[in-house]
Design an enzyme around this catalytic site. Sequence first.
Site, PDB file in Angstrom:
ATOM      1  N   LYS A 178      27.909  36.243  49.261  1.00 46.89           N
ATOM      2  CA  LYS A 178      27.698  37.406  48.386  1.00 46.89           C
ATOM      3  C   LYS A 178      28.153  36.979  47.006  1.00 46.89           C
ATOM      4  CE  LYS A 178      29.590  40.309  46.587  1.00 46.89           C
ATOM      5  NZ  LYS A 178      29.523  40.608  44.979  1.00 46.89           N
ATOM      6  N   GLU A 254      40.574  30.590  47.378  1.00 45.92           N
ATOM      7  CA  GLU A 254      40.902  29.920  46.154  1.00 45.92           C
ATOM      8  C   GLU A 254      40.772  30.852  45.106  1.00 45.92           C
ATOM      9  OE1 GLU A 254      37.622  27.034  46.283  1.00 45.92           O
ATOM     10  OE2 GLU A 254      38.642  25.834  47.527  1.00 45.92           O
ATOM     11  N   CYS A 288      39.262  28.465  36.371  1.00 41.31           N
ATOM     12  CA  CYS A 288      40.415  28.728  37.192  1.00 41.31           C
ATOM     13  C   CYS A 288      41.540  27.812  36.878  1.00 41.31           C
ATOM     14  CB  CYS A 288      40.340  28.932  38.767  1.00 41.31           C
ATOM     15  SG  CYS A 288      39.711  27.253  39.381  1.00 41.31           S
ATOM     16  N   GLU A 390      47.203  35.684  34.198  1.00 39.74           N
ATOM     17  CA  GLU A 390      45.922  35.095  34.037  1.00 39.74           C
ATOM     18  C   GLU A 390      44.924  35.916  32.945  1.00 39.74           C
ATOM     19  OE1 GLU A 390      42.696  34.889  37.166  1.00 39.74           O
ATOM     20  OE2 GLU A 390      42.899  32.895  36.761  1.00 39.74           O
TER      21      GLU A 390
HETATM   22  P1  NAD Z   1      36.737  38.647  41.580  1.00 35.03           P
HETATM   23  O1  NAD Z   1      37.891  38.622  42.779  1.00 35.03           O
HETATM   24  O2  NAD Z   1      36.658  39.786  40.722  1.00 35.03           O
HETATM   25  O3  NAD Z   1      35.349  38.652  42.125  1.00 35.03           O
HETATM   26  C1  NAD Z   1      34.892  37.455  43.033  1.00 35.03           C
HETATM   27  C2  NAD Z   1      34.002  37.861  44.347  1.00 35.03           C
HETATM   28  O4  NAD Z   1      34.577  38.951  45.199  1.00 35.03           O
HETATM   29  C3  NAD Z   1      32.861  38.908  43.510  1.00 35.03           C
HETATM   30  O5  NAD Z   1      31.611  38.343  44.498  1.00 35.03           O
HETATM   31  C4  NAD Z   1      33.188  40.350  43.932  1.00 35.03           C
HETATM   32  O6  NAD Z   1      31.806  40.987  44.028  1.00 35.03           O
HETATM   33  C5  NAD Z   1      33.717  40.195  45.294  1.00 35.03           C
HETATM   34  N1  NAD Z   1      34.914  41.388  45.682  1.00 35.03           N
HETATM   35  C6  NAD Z   1      35.450  41.749  44.787  1.00 35.03           C
HETATM   36  N2  NAD Z   1      36.416  42.915  45.388  1.00 35.03           N
HETATM   37  C7  NAD Z   1      36.003  42.713  46.660  1.00 35.03           C
HETATM   38  C8  NAD Z   1      36.487  43.244  48.067  1.00 35.03           C
HETATM   39  N3  NAD Z   1      37.410  44.193  47.745  1.00 35.03           N
HETATM   40  N4  NAD Z   1      35.847  42.736  49.081  1.00 35.03           N
HETATM   41  C9  NAD Z   1      35.009  42.040  49.177  1.00 35.03           C
HETATM   42  N5  NAD Z   1      34.559  41.072  47.804  1.00 35.03           N
HETATM   43  C10 NAD Z   1      34.872  41.571  46.740  1.00 35.03           C
HETATM   44  O7  NAD Z   1      36.844  37.475  40.853  1.00 35.03           O
HETATM   45  P2  NAD Z   1      36.036  37.010  39.524  1.00 35.03           P
HETATM   46  O8  NAD Z   1      36.422  38.080  38.393  1.00 35.03           O
HETATM   47  O9  NAD Z   1      34.554  37.243  39.990  1.00 35.03           O
HETATM   48  O10 NAD Z   1      36.404  35.427  39.169  1.00 35.03           O
HETATM   49  C11 NAD Z   1      37.348  35.255  38.239  1.00 35.03           C
HETATM   50  C12 NAD Z   1      38.643  35.065  39.148  1.00 35.03           C
HETATM   51  O11 NAD Z   1      38.269  33.885  40.202  1.00 35.03           O
HETATM   52  C13 NAD Z   1      39.890  34.467  38.322  1.00 35.03           C
HETATM   53  O12 NAD Z   1      40.899  34.841  38.864  1.00 35.03           O
HETATM   54  C14 NAD Z   1      39.758  32.796  38.665  1.00 35.03           C
HETATM   55  O13 NAD Z   1      41.325  32.293  38.550  1.00 35.03           O
HETATM   56  C15 NAD Z   1      39.271  33.045  40.132  1.00 35.03           C
HETATM   57  N6  NAD Z   1      38.837  31.578  40.433  1.00 35.03           N
HETATM   58  C16 NAD Z   1      39.443  30.786  41.132  1.00 35.03           C
HETATM   59  C17 NAD Z   1      39.069  29.378  41.445  1.00 35.03           C
HETATM   60  C18 NAD Z   1      39.834  28.497  42.401  1.00 35.03           C
HETATM   61  O14 NAD Z   1      39.081  27.509  42.840  1.00 35.03           O
HETATM   62  N7  NAD Z   1      41.199  28.688  42.513  1.00 35.03           N
HETATM   63  C19 NAD Z   1      37.860  29.000  41.095  1.00 35.03           C
HETATM   64  C20 NAD Z   1      37.015  29.998  40.087  1.00 35.03           C
HETATM   65  C21 NAD Z   1      37.585  31.036  39.881  1.00 35.03           C
HETATM   66  O1  6OD Z   2      35.701  20.933  41.368  1.00 36.38           O
HETATM   67  C1  6OD Z   2      35.579  21.880  42.026  1.00 36.38           C
HETATM   68  O2  6OD Z   2      35.045  21.725  43.133  1.00 36.38           O
HETATM   69  C2  6OD Z   2      36.053  23.361  41.743  1.00 36.38           C
HETATM   70  N1  6OD Z   2      36.094  23.982  42.850  1.00 36.38           N
HETATM   71  C3  6OD Z   2      36.194  23.688  40.799  1.00 36.38           C
HETATM   72  C4  6OD Z   2      36.692  24.926  40.516  1.00 36.38           C
HETATM   73  C5  6OD Z   2      36.622  25.547  39.091  1.00 36.38           C
HETATM   74  C6  6OD Z   2      37.034  26.859  38.661  1.00 36.38           C
HETATM   75  O3  6OD Z   2      36.754  27.368  37.900  1.00 36.38           O
END
Ligand code: NAD
Ligand code: 6OD
Length: 486
Positions: A178, A254, A288, A390
Amino acid sequence: MQQVKNFINGEFVDGADGKKFDKRSPLTNCVIAQVSEAGIADVDKAVRAARTALQGEWGRLTTEQRVGLLYGVADEITRRFEDFVEAEMVDTGQPRHVMTHAFIPRGAANFKVFADAIKNVPSESFQMATPDGRGALNYAIRVPKGVVGVISPWNAPFLLMTWKVGPALACGNTVVVKPSEETPLTTTLLGEVMNAVGIPKGVFNVIHGFGPNSAGEFLTQHPLIDAITFTGETRTGTAIMKAAADGMRDVSFELGGKNAGIVFADADFDEAVDGIFRSAFLNTGQVCLGTERVYVQRPIFERFVAALKLRAEAVKFGRPDDKNADYGPLISAEHKQKVLGYYAKAVAEGATIVTGGGVPNMPADLADGHWVQPTIWTDLPETATLVREEIFGPCCHLRAFDSEDEVISMANANDYGLSTTIWTTNLACAHRVAARVEVGITWINSWFLRDLRTAFGGSKQSGIGREGGVHSLEFYTETRNICVKL
Ligand code: NAD
Ligand code: 6OD
C-alpha cells in the site's frame, strides 16, 4: 488524464466499487491522475492472491531461481530507468538529480543486494549429547514469513518501498503493498516490471488508498497477513501495531525523527556547513534522517549561522527538469499547511528568524504549488515545540553548546531516536559521542551514506527492529529448528 489502477494477481484493475481519488501535482496543485481506491473486497482479493502464490510456483522455486528473477527485476528497472525517474518526479515534484543519483538507482539496488544476501545466508547446526550416547543433530532452516503487508510513505517513495519489497521477495515471501496516496506511480509501474520479467502472478500486489478506514487499515487488519513492515509517522505506527496485535503478527517499523546535527569547533568548517545544509534541506527537508536540530560549539556559532543562512538564501526553486532549480515543493497542500503552522508557531514561541519563515515568490504557472522557504531559527529553548516535534520541512533550529556532555544531553532529550550527524576532526571525541547518542544511525563527518548491508532503524519512538543486510533476512524469514536423533 492518467488512470492509476491497483495491481492484483498480475493484473491492473479498478476497485470493485469503482471509487477513485485525485492525485495532484505538488508543483501546481492541479489534478494529474485518478487513482483507483481499493475497498475491503479488493484488499481481500490481493491478500488471497498473495497467499495462493506462496503455495504455488513461487513457493516451489529454488533460491537460485528466485535470485535469478530478482536480478531480472533490478535489470528491468535499470532498462526503464527514465520511466521511473519521470514517474517519481511527477509524483513528488523533486528535482531530476535527486531521482537519478539516489532514489531510483537505490530502488534497483534493493533487489540486487538482497538477492545476493539470500544466496550467502549462513545456516546453523549443533550436535548435542544424549543420555544413550547416540547424540542428536539440530539444524535450522529458514522459511519465508508468508504474506507481508508493506505500507510506505511519500517522501522517497520508490526507494523506501523497494527497500522492503526487495528483501521480502528475496526471502521467498509474497507481498501486498500500500503505497502512500500521495505517490502511487512508481509502485504501480513496478507491477509492469514484475510481469515483464516473469514474476508469478500474485507474488507482488499493489492496492491504492488511504490509511484509516481505507486500504491501509483493511490491509493491516486482514487475518491472512503474516507480518507488517511499515515506514511512516510514529502515530500511524501506533495504530498499525494495535491492528497487528490481533493475530500476533510481527512488525518492523521505521518511524519519525527529530535528528540532531552536532558541530564541534574543530570541524572542517566548510565540510560541516555543507553537510548540515544538505541534511536539513535535501528533498525540501522531507527526509526522515534530516537534521532539524543543529548544535554548534560556541566559538564558531555565529560564523556557522551566517554561512548556513547564505546557503539557504541561495536555494533556487523550480520544476524537476529546470537545470537552474535545485529544490522542489512540499508534497501536498495539507503538508504545506502543517509546515507553515510550525513556522507561525516559531514566531509565537519567540524564535529569531535567521532566514525564511514564509513562502517564496513563484512564477504564475507555479503559484499554486506547495512551496515554502528554507527557514533557519535560533534562540528557542529546548522545550519549544519546534525543537521537540518533527516538522518534516526545509528548516532547522540552531543552538550554541559548550561541552561534550551538554550537547549529548540536549541531543538525547527527545522522544525520537533515529539518527545523528557529528562533525569534528577529533575522532576520539566523535567515537565517544557516537556511543552515547540514543539513535539507531550515527554519521561522523558525513550524512546519508549507507551501505544496504548495514543495520537501519530507529531507537525510542523512531522505530521497532532493524532492516538492512542480515537484519532484513531475519525479519522476512522465520527460523525453524529440526532435531534429529542420531
Ligand atoms: P504516514 O504515517 O502518514 O503514512 C505512511 C503510510 O501509512 C501511507 O501509505 C498511509 O496511507 C498509511 N497509513 C496511514 N494511516 C494508516 C493506518 N491507520 N493504517 C494503515 N496504514 C496507514 O507517513 P507519511 O506522512 O507518508 O510519511 C512521513 C513520515 O514518515 C515522517 O514521520 C517520516 O519521518 C517518516 N519516515 C520514516 C522513515 C524511516 O526510515 N524511519 C523513512 C521515511 C519517512
Ligand atoms: O537509506 C535507506 O535505505 C533509507 N531507508 C533511507 C530513508 C530515508 C528517509 O527518508
